[in-house]
Design a protein around this motif. Structure first.
Motif, PDB file in Angstrom:
ATOM      1  N   PHE A 127       0.814  -1.206   0.000  1.00 27.26           N
ATOM      2  CA  PHE A 127       0.000   0.000   0.000  1.00 27.26           C
ATOM      3  C   PHE A 127       0.853   1.266   0.000  1.00 27.26           C
ATOM      4  CE2 PHE A 127      -3.539  -2.750   0.842  1.00 27.26           C
ATOM      5  CZ  PHE A 127      -4.597  -2.069   0.262  1.00 27.26           C
TER       6      PHE A 127
ATOM      7  N   LEU B 156      -7.877   3.532   0.640  1.00 29.72           N
ATOM      8  CA  LEU B 156      -8.454   2.339   1.244  1.00 29.72           C
ATOM      9  C   LEU B 156      -9.724   2.737   1.991  1.00 29.72           C
ATOM     10  CD1 LEU B 156      -8.238  -0.686   1.828  1.00 29.72           C
ATOM     11  CD2 LEU B 156      -6.812  -0.123   3.806  1.00 29.72           C
TER      12      LEU B 156
ATOM     13  N   PHE C 132     -11.897  -2.828   4.913  1.00 32.13           N
ATOM     14  CA  PHE C 132     -11.404  -4.182   4.655  1.00 32.13           C
ATOM     15  C   PHE C 132     -12.171  -5.174   5.506  1.00 32.13           C
ATOM     16  CE2 PHE C 132      -8.685  -2.345   7.962  1.00 32.13           C
ATOM     17  CZ  PHE C 132      -8.741  -3.303   8.969  1.00 32.13           C
TER      18      PHE C 132
ATOM     19  N   PHE D  33      -9.500  -6.074   0.545  1.00 24.97           N
ATOM     20  CA  PHE D  33      -9.422  -4.628   0.694  1.00 24.97           C
ATOM     21  C   PHE D  33     -10.445  -3.960  -0.209  1.00 24.97           C
ATOM     22  CE2 PHE D  33      -5.185  -6.275   1.646  1.00 24.97           C
ATOM     23  CZ  PHE D  33      -4.955  -5.701   2.884  1.00 24.97           C
TER      24      PHE D  33
ATOM     25  N   THR E 183     -11.131  -0.683  -2.061  1.00 25.16           N
ATOM     26  CA  THR E 183     -10.469   0.562  -2.439  1.00 25.16           C
ATOM     27  C   THR E 183     -11.310   1.289  -3.481  1.00 25.16           C
ATOM     28  OG1 THR E 183      -9.257  -0.260  -4.375  1.00 25.16           O
ATOM     29  CG2 THR E 183      -8.272  -0.672  -2.215  1.00 25.16           C
TER      30      THR E 183
END
Lengths: 335, 335
Positions: B139, B148, B151, B282, B284
């Motif tokens: 990241f 982000l 998660f 994740f 994003t």
């Protein structure tokens, strides 16, 4: 272009300013304006075309005064052209080369990498496998000392979509048509259903990450088109659905590779990779069962891969995690 | 130490030479020899102990003339000590600090990061979450411009193992004992089964990757110990097994987080994460459904995380992928 626009402010905060000085495709030819093109007419597809016109890649790069080339021509599995010529020309004239085209990697990776090193330019290609997922950056920058022994993965969306369609009751032709309507399958789906696309991706991963200059012809290749619809449905019912699997492994100092439809038990995460999703499991000496997955990407994910390459090429050098990154000079980039 | 030894030649090829000049743990105290310790007696556990003895972290760092500290003390969720003091002392005396201990990140991440930046040293912690998987590097270095948003993941091996054991017919106590015998559960398994370990990991990911200084107490936390054995088995039979799930999401300018046992359908890849494996998905803005998985790691995977941090801290700067990496000076590192 839209992703660049959307990130203009953030890029500037990292010391990156840019303008588009050239655009080329089959429809509009080679167009340049070193002071910056007005892209709206092009994005809108209107006939009014700005800029000056040139005849070939070299004239165009020169007229554009390009610092960076974004190469996104379509795959030519047989010889990787004309993308190789585009990238070579860019590097030779001192521009960074970023490509989303796998062909040059299979046919000229070593040459282009050496040329980039000699010219101290970047040759980057993060979008070629799994769209924007940072597979190449990861192995080349973040997994020091790791040796990649092999991998298995699902890397071709069209085959995957067609198999799912057939499982749900469609015929092969109907399922292919559905994939076309989703914008995933090409007009000529041969690259996908005959396993070419997956074989090229497999060869790219082997060349770049395993350091073995495999020829495309050495990748054993079997498409999904030979499977009977009934067999596909029966396999799913039995809980061992067919997937088009890419595999590579080391053997006797060489790397062997295969793309083929295989039945995968539901206890294997690869069996659950559906539609346009993809996943690769890497076998390494130090990281047990390392896998990366991408779910239902769109065209934005590919664009992101090229954008992230752009930041790698012209942004401040990567910092070891933990320190505060400091931006480099406020250079202006023309691409 | 064994992993360093095994990679001595490869490290030297990258311009990294090293020797161990200090070792400290509860059993042997603080031991140093700036010319290099003979580690065999220590690795073998024999009473013959080399080196000179000091009394505390600062005396020890000085006597060791350390360039790098590897901090691997055990987790103290309540205040992160004494690991924070160790790391602070290392950075203040000009050494890079590498830790496998999550405590300092929850309780002093911002302070230690600023201190590292001021001292132009690295503060690295890749082993703290998912062992050697390069989550933080990824990241911070390879996903430029990505935000982000949240998660979900499975990050505690012991809880996962105990649930699997109960599903297969063991009682809670038998299953815990089995996890102990596998060397996964601590003598005091409270950190694991009450969700502390997972909550700390969740908080670390939020602090470092989402830039929100969440307090550990803000992570809603429910362990697996409140679940009835019968309910665990029934959930598995119904195809929606319980997993100890870590979740984080943005809401009204804050980041909210929760660790709790949840039933997960088998169509969700997280339902298939078994034993000591772990996985994080994740969410994003730019990479759809990006997930990383690690399968059945051992202690080597944690050691690899620290080794990879070591290369990041003292190795040549990361190159953009594609160029040929060139080694930096042939410096010698004492750690």
């Amino acid at each position: 272009v839209r992703l660049l626009e959307r990130n203009r402010r953030t890029l500037r905060e990292q010391g990156i300013r840019w303008r588009i000085t050239g655009v080329a495709n089959r429809r509009i030819g080679w167009i340049s304006d070193a002071n910056g093109l007005d892209l709206e007419p092009i994005l809108q597809g209107t006939p009014a075309r700005p800029g000056i016109r040139t005849q070939d890649i070299r004239g165009w790069l020169k007229a554009s005064a390009a610092d960076v080339l974004f190469e996104a021509s379509s795959l030519n599995p047989s010889d990787g052209q004309p993308a190789i010529d585009h990238i070579r020309a860019a590097l030779e004239t001192g521009a960074h080369a970023i490509t989303a085209n796998k062909g040059p990697l299979v046919h000229a990776y070593e040459e282009l990498r050496s040329l980039a090193a000699a010219k101290q330019r970047s040759f980057l290609f993060e979008s070629t496998v799994m769209d924007g997922m940072p597979i190449f950056s990861l192995f080349q920058r973040d997994l020091p000392l790791v040796c990649l022994k092999g991998f298995r993965g699902i890397l071709n969306s069209t085959s995957n979509l067609i198999l799912s369609g057939i499982e749900s009751g469609l015929s092969y032709e109907q399922s292919l048509e559905q994939a076309r309507q989703l914008g995933v399958a090409e007009t000529d789906p041969g690259h996908d259903v005959d396993g070419w696309d997956a074989a090229v991706k497999t060869a790219v991963l082997i060349r770049v990450l395993m350091g073995h200059a495999i020829e495309l012809g050495e990748v054993e290749r079997e498409g999904i088109s030979r499977l009977k619809e009934e067999a596909i449905r029966a396999a799913r019912t039995q809980g061992r659905p067919y997937k088009s699997l890419c595999q590579a492994w080391r053997e006797d100092g060489r790397v062997l590779a295969r793309v083929s439809p295989q039945q995968i038990p539901l206890s294997d995460p690869l069996a659950w990779v559906e539609g346009t999703s993809s996943m690769v499991e890497f076998e390494t000496d130090l990281l047990p069962g390392f896998a990366i997955r991408e779910d239902h990407p769109g065209v934005d994910a590919t664009a992101y891969g090229m954008l992230s390459d752009f930041v790698r090429a012209v942004g401040p050098p990567a910092q070891a995690a933990g320190g505060d990154a400091t931006a480099g000079g406020d250079g202006e980039v023309q691409s």
